[in-house]
Scaffold this active site. Structure first.
Site, short mmCIF file in Angstrom:
data_model
loop_
_atom_site.label_atom_id
_atom_site.label_comp_id
_atom_site.label_asym_id
_atom_site.label_seq_id
_atom_site.Cartn_x
_atom_site.Cartn_y
_atom_site.Cartn_z
CD GLU B 298 -2.54 -1.39 2.67
OE1 GLU B 298 -2.10 -0.97 3.75
OE2 GLU B 298 -3.70 -1.83 2.53
CB CYS B 391 -8.40 1.08 7.64
SG CYS B 391 -7.88 0.67 5.98
#
Lengths: 615, 615
Positions: B298, B391
């Site tokens: 990420e 998230c």
């Protein structure tokens, strides 16, 4: 065997000696540089001492035995090409070390026996036991007839017997198959070399149990969505329609499928393999024959997803695996399209992986590189001498000496010239010895002369590559309409093939958005790339003029005979150094010079681009 | 404090009520849909019961407390915007559960205490303890003044005291810092809310010890090249010059740096943060304000590496973090360029992450999507209601209710209108209450009217966005040369700002090869995208005519006021369905219609493209 499956064979290693300008020096440097360096690395890194099963620390990784086996396989081929006393000693001394590690029950793996005996056959998904076994089998088959080779061959037969006693659906055995495929194709090789059907059956079992439910791996090793896809285990192999997951493992699996089909006559298995290949080469393959669009799990992604930059992968090993697979599929089907893919991968995505000096490697073969970035090839935009997992260097060690075997396919009465690189060959066609010479400057020159050096009857088949739009053929000076010559040959008979080989402007299907608005240049089987060192301006600021007569020119600093492609281009004058801007760029006329993709980064660090903008 | 660092503040949540067509409905749906759904998910998944420290199995993940804390923070803001009895009950009941889990020494983490007490403070690189603590602190500060909020606030102070007793360079403490940054900025918030300097010092310690040698993590958790880069720990933070590693963690770290600099007057730390930001927005940011070019960890990759397809990332959380960081940097420097980035991210890369209905989310915000591929957003080209690591949904729960606070910056005598979205605000400027109304159709219309509703003295500053090339300003009908009005205001005073807002053709720096030969369309702060459902042909086969008068049009199926951008285009008639071909394509005239990027995929599944080919 079902008769619709053909079974062409290949000349044994050593029977074909290249005299061309591309393969010959590559094979030469492999013997002089790649293999000796790999031997040194294997010895100095403890890979050979590891077979002592002592001194665990720092000496072992679970994949080490595969490196050793691959280098050993390369040594065997090298010895067949050019006998060498020192190398022969290495061959025998390594075999001595390896077999000393074999357990009484036949088991043979230095990592597990030396460092993790409790894990034996317990972590098939991750620990590469069957993968290492497969490579050891391939090495043993390659070296079987060399002095000392029988020792290893017997050892791997005992090892394969042991593996067969462990895995299967029969009572008393347990289910299992490898996280990294390789054992399947190796077992078919062993079956062919030994005649023992047990190995063929075991290969079939590994292929057919793969991807069935319940999964053989414990859930905690299988704990992320997509892992089954990565391992080609999302469904039974015979239900898989596209090329997916880890690209190297994928092509090894498909090769195993083709090999099993060849021996069992299982047409459906072959057809499934062809279906997957069709998806692979029509939707998931780079123009270079590179495969695997993402660094993430070194894997295929989805149709038409073929990004060019640092996030792509196109592992060298995967292209070598693709050559092997395409070659097998041609042998079983006779379809020329497989040779087109094989040739593309060979001249581009494979050879780009190794330096001309034979001692530096690209793990990933990018189609576009920014020389200033460290996001390539594990830290640099340059080839590296070794990697912590050196699968690619060791793959070249065993692949390049086999090159000669790929360029011909042979049956009892047919000879196929798959790739007309210049060479001298001593072939066996249905028991008769045939001496052949191919001359010419292929792949830089489309003129190819095949000379038969002794008399005999067989059909000679020349391939017309799919990239060729116009060609002519002559037999002993007389024009022919056919590329197949089934006749009684006399010594000195010559067939001349003239393939028209203009520079071509290639576009991608617009679904490959990474390439939209861009063109690539090809000439014959060669993909060309712009290296920044050959340009007046940064490659990223150049636009090639689409409609022009491109020129081919000699280029210094690359092997003799290499032709560059040159022509007019435009330089984009940047209206801004901002990341995004609305100003309209202006252009000035300039020139460009492109080199064969496989030869880039042999003259120092440089940015590079295959798919260039155009105007 | 060093005087070169400015310190603008923001209106408290609840003081700004949007009346515009973009933010108002998003905030509304967050309160009506996003937060209630997140509350249900947290409760039904065992995240709240986990604080009982019983029934471990299936109830806990090491990051669960962060989700709970983020939702709780969102609840606190929601209650400030619109009091709601049931939500207030949830707020207090969750706090009761959370504090019941606090250990006698102040420690508070349901996963560690309930499932892995042996790991307490032992696996900072992976177990997110300090990250969870940070979010709990942010929630506590947000809810401090609400009924029941003091209980949590006191608990997190005790927890922070405990953390401070463990970590540091002082005798008796141990070194440590988080694998996932967040605690740094949270501790500065806690310092501001409590006045306790201990928290500020601890934040400074975490920032300054990061990346120093010897590394605080055991080697076996740190075992791959590049992991230190991924964790922003490759060198001390003050020596880091570019934005790298995991993008969310990166912007949280930089925000913490800015916050510490704000309080300590550490100009060098602020300058380093600005330097990193400069690299981020000039070389590593998508046109949408998305950051993180790769799914792999990420993370950011390298300069100008901004691929568009399934391999990119541009996580929603990262763009929200970027808004927060840019807002902080404007407050400390007064430089308008930070607001340009903040606005870009807000209207594009952030809002694209959530459906108009408020209950579906993109984890990654792609700039180009093939609707038939499952290689997007963990399995589909559509937004998902939840993720195994949620998230992004929980970030929206706490981010959207704070939107109002970002649009103004305030000092003792200055008011900055950062984004002129229509709203009604009750502000405090140097102690004086100021009622303000902004009306107009921003961002679809460039005409903005600011009405001061009561008398008072302060300087009103209007921002001229960098995308605007021509504008005019009037005060009570009279033309002004300045965008700053320092005066004694009377009730009813009006400032009118007219921003010229044509459709702009945007190009990338040619170093962004992913976009070479392509254009994007922008109007005002909005990036536009072509969704396939609005076109006659597949988006991948369309080329936008570059030089034309683009039209704006209403579009059905999207919120009232939404303007589409339409115009002429060309359809590429495919000469081949091959992957690569040399035939020259032909084109036919057609039309195209583009919608604001943030609104795509709100009318069903569709392919989409931001950077389109042109002709």
């Amino acid at each position: 065997m079902n008769t619709v499956i053909k079974r062409f064979e290949h000349p044994e290693t050593g029977r074909v000696k290249f005299t061309d300008g591309v393969f010959a020096p590559r094979v030469d440097m492999c013997l002089k540089s790649t293999i000796p360096a790999a031997v040194n690395k294997a010895e100095s890194s403890g890979r050979i001492d590891a077979f002592d099963l002592k001194n665990y620390h720092g000496l072992r990784e679970y994949f080490y035995d595969s490196d050793t086996a691959k280098i050993l396989e390369g040594i065997a081929y090298a010895l067949k090409l050019y006998p060498d006393e020192k190398l022969q000693q290495t061959f025998q001394s390594w075999i001595g070390k390896i077999v000393s590690c074999q357990q009484p029950d036949g088991y043979l793996n230095s990592y597990i026996s030396g460092a993790a005996p409790q894990d034996r056959w317990e972590k098939l998904n991750t620990l590469h036991e069957l993968y290492c076994a497969g490579h050891l089998i391939e090495a043993a088959v390659a070296g079987k007839d060399l002095p000392g080779g029988k020792t290893l061959f017997d050892a791997v037969c005992r090892y394969a017997d042991h593996i067969d006693s462990i895995f299967g659906l029969e009572e008393g055995k347990k289910r299992g198959w490898p996280g990294h495929e390789e054992i399947e194709l190796a077992l078919v090789k062993l079956y062919r070399a030994s005649g023992n059907e047990r190995y063929l059956k075991l290969a079939s079992y590994f292929i057919d149990d793969r991807g069935t439910e319940p999964c053989v791996f414990p859930a905690d090793e299988w704990n992320f969505e997509g892992m089954k896809v990565v391992r080609q285990a999302d469904k039974p192999v015979r239900e898989q329609d596209d090329a997916h997951g880890h690209a190297v493992r994928a092509v090894y699996l498909y090769t195993g499928m083709a090999d099993v089909a060849a021996e069992t006559g299982d047409v459906k298995l072959l057809e499934q393999c062809e279906k997957i290949f069709d998806n692979l080469c029509k939707k998931r393959m780079y123009i270079t024959g590179g495969i695997g669009s993402t660094f993430y799990y070194e894997a295929f992604t989805c149709d038409y997803d073929l990004t060019n930059g640092s996030l792509m992968y196109a592992e060298s090993c995967a292209s070598m695996g693709l050559v092997q697979l395409a070659s097998r599929l041609f042998d079983l089907t006779g379809k020329s399209k497989y040779l087109d893919v094989m040739e593309t991968a060979l001249y581009n995505g494979v050879l780009s992986g190794i330096s001309l000096s034979g001692d530096k490697f690209f793990y990933s073969n990018y189609l576009e590189v920014d020389e200033n970035s460290s996001f390539y090839n594990f830290g640099s935009a340059e080839r590296q001498p070794w990697f912590s997992c050196p699968c690619c260097p060791t793959s070249f060690s065993r692949f390049l000496p086999q090159l000669g075997s790929f360029i011909y396919s042979i049956s009892d009465d047919e000879l196929f010239v798959n790739i007309p690189a210049a060479n001298e060959a001593e072939l066996l066609i249905g028991g008769q010895k045939v001496s052949l010479e191919i001359s010419g400057g292929y792949p830089y020159d489309g003129k190819i002369i095949v000379t038969v050096k002794n008399s005999g009857r067989f059909a000679l088949n020349l391939r017309i590559p799919s990239w060729c739009r116009s060609y002519s053929v002559r037999l002993n000076g007389e024009k022919s309409d056919s590329c197949r010559f089934d006749r009684l040959w006399e010594a000195g008979d010559k067939v001349e093939l003239l393939l028209d080989m203009p520079v071509e402007v290639i576009r991608s299907n617009p679904k490959v958005t990474s390439n939209s608005g861009r063109i690539a240049l090809k000439r014959g089987p060669l993909v060309y790339a712009l290296e920044e060192i050959d340009q007046k301006y940064p490659v990223r600021e150049l636009l090639i003029e689409e409609k022009q007569e491109f020129k081919t020119e000699k280029i210094s600093g690359l092997p003799e005979g290499t032709l560059a492609v040159c022509g007019r281009a435009y330089h984009e004058i940047l209206p801004s150094d901002e990341l995004y801007f609305s100003a309209v760029p202006e252009y000035e006329e300039t020139v460009f010079c492109a080199v064969p993709y496989a030869l880039w980064q042999n003259r120092g660090k440089s940015s590079m681009c295959v798919w260039n903008r155009c105007k």
